[in-house]
Design an enzyme around this catalytic site. Sequence first.
Site, PDB file in Angstrom:
ATOM      1  CG  PHE A   1      -1.347   0.836   1.557  1.00 25.67           C
ATOM      2  CD1 PHE A   1      -2.438   2.109   0.875  1.00 25.67           C
ATOM      3  CD2 PHE A   1      -3.020   1.128   2.686  1.00 25.67           C
ATOM      4  CE1 PHE A   1      -3.158   3.132   0.686  1.00 25.67           C
ATOM      5  CE2 PHE A   1      -3.681   2.443   2.614  1.00 25.67           C
ATOM      6  CZ  PHE A   1      -4.223   3.022   1.634  1.00 25.67           C
ATOM      7  CB  CYS A   2       1.132   4.593   0.253  1.00 23.54           C
ATOM      8  SG  CYS A   2       1.691   6.247   0.267  1.00 23.54           S
ATOM      9  CB  VAL A   3       6.578   4.429   0.513  1.00 21.42           C
ATOM     10  CG1 VAL A   3       6.050   4.572   1.833  1.00 21.42           C
ATOM     11  CG2 VAL A   3       7.224   4.596   0.270  1.00 21.42           C
TER      12      VAL A   3
END
Length: 574
Positions: free
Chosen positions: A308-310
């Site tokens: 998720f995301c970074v």
Amino acid sequence: MAQGSDNNKAFLGSAMQFMEAGQKMAQQFMEYLGQAGAPSPAAVAADTQAWQSLQKQYMDQQAALWASMLAKQQGQEQTFKVAPEPGDRRFAAPEWRESPVFDYLHQLYLLNTQYLKQIAETVPADDEKTRNRLRFLARQVADAMAPSNFAATNPEFIKQALETKGQSITDGINNLLADFEKGRMTMTDESVFEIGRNIATSEGAVIFENAVMQLIQYAPLTPRVGARPLLVVPPCINKFYIMDLQPDNSLIRFMVEQGNTVFLISWRNPKEDLGHLSWDDYLEQGPIAALDVVRDVCKVKAVNALGFCVGGTILTSALAVLKARGDNAAASLTLLTTLLDFSDTGEIGLFIDEQGLAMREATIGKGGLLPARDLQNTFSFLRANDLVWNYVQSKYLKGQKPAAFDLLYWNSDSTNLPGPFACWYMRNLYLDNSLRLPGKLAMCGERVDIGALDMPVYILATREDHIVPWRSSYLGTRMLGGKARFVLGASGHIAGVINPANKNKRSFWINDNLASEPEDWLAAAEENPGSWWNDWAAWMKPLLGAARAPRKPSSVKYKPIEPAPGRYVKERAI
């Protein structure tokens, strides 16, 4: 007549104080432009015709607004109005229209805001990033100078103070002092929430830990589970429990309910003693270590992996390192609002430039922390009206206590980042965009090529994401070697991801033709009502492996250390 005349005089006297507000805002904007290295007013004036046309249009509109407000005071219909943009609720209260002064003031402010935005489009810019920086600065100046932010120009504040006989002023000051003591602006009633008691409550146990992370294994909720486990890698710039807020909106619980044996990395909130950690440390001691443990516990060669995301960027990088070592650790990969191609990083990229990064590298690049407060302020000012000025108005001016809201509690629970990690990330990915180039980056002693990752991949982007623009996320489909499914969800970076299947709100778009450009893909995409969660579950089902009886969170080698959510997630940034 006398009363009407007095009202007109009062209106005229008060309104004259605001007649030059637009020019003052423009002047303030020019000062910001100078600080940002943008063209000077002299350079702006180079395009004389466009500049003069803009000024004339603004002065004509200001005069039209003034005349229209005077006519309204005389009982005539207002012929020229300036309306807020859709979704702007700052001036929705009737007090802004009941008084002629405040009616004129807020419309003049909106006119001035339009003027600033037009200035940002008129100023010469060398490239689109410079243009976006100008737009961002214009919005920040305009948002900060809104009359709703100041006691003397906010009629809601005045009404509240009169009705409460000044108690709202006292309460507002007390709210301000309380936030000063905490060193940050609070957005919710934090006393209501406790991690592990009423948020992050999914049952499980920490079965492994090191200096960087704890690994949680969640308890099964189905009589049979897939043989292949799922490893979840959340972002390290926030706490993982955004994925496990409450049982009815927990993505983690949903994953477990689909027959997955779910493991999750809970990142450490680093203090000064961990300020030396690098990008490689996060890969080796994060996903790479976790993959070894998960495969050992479940006795499999490869797992399903989700980032998720970074966390998705870190996970993909770790898998590329393992691939270079001849280890195919993941049978599938899911990326939620993740950047792999950093050519367009949205407004976050406006905060990262060569000069600023060089300064950070000199101060914390070899050791130290990027404080959680800096990160939180950056993200808050991306949506300043919602996450900053809204609370200035409600808490400090009107003396209101914020309601209890789990998402805002999480939003305020930020994390530090080790300086070497943060600087490497900003330099090599945000600034140089090197991950997309095969062999360009060395990680953990290996030259990585994410194109060599040939497992099936599910990529989710969200249409209104201001942190990971969906068009940039879409480019990831061309960088990975496996068959990709790209899904575009509605809403933004968080609400678009945490969209529970049981509520089945919003929509998502699908188009199997990933050869087209982003806009063409969207134009031909099919809209599906409801949550993307069900689509992902259907995609995952054939990847779970053979069904078997579930196992409790532990193994002979990896005993439970403590119940989920563990102590790492409870550590707050100083």
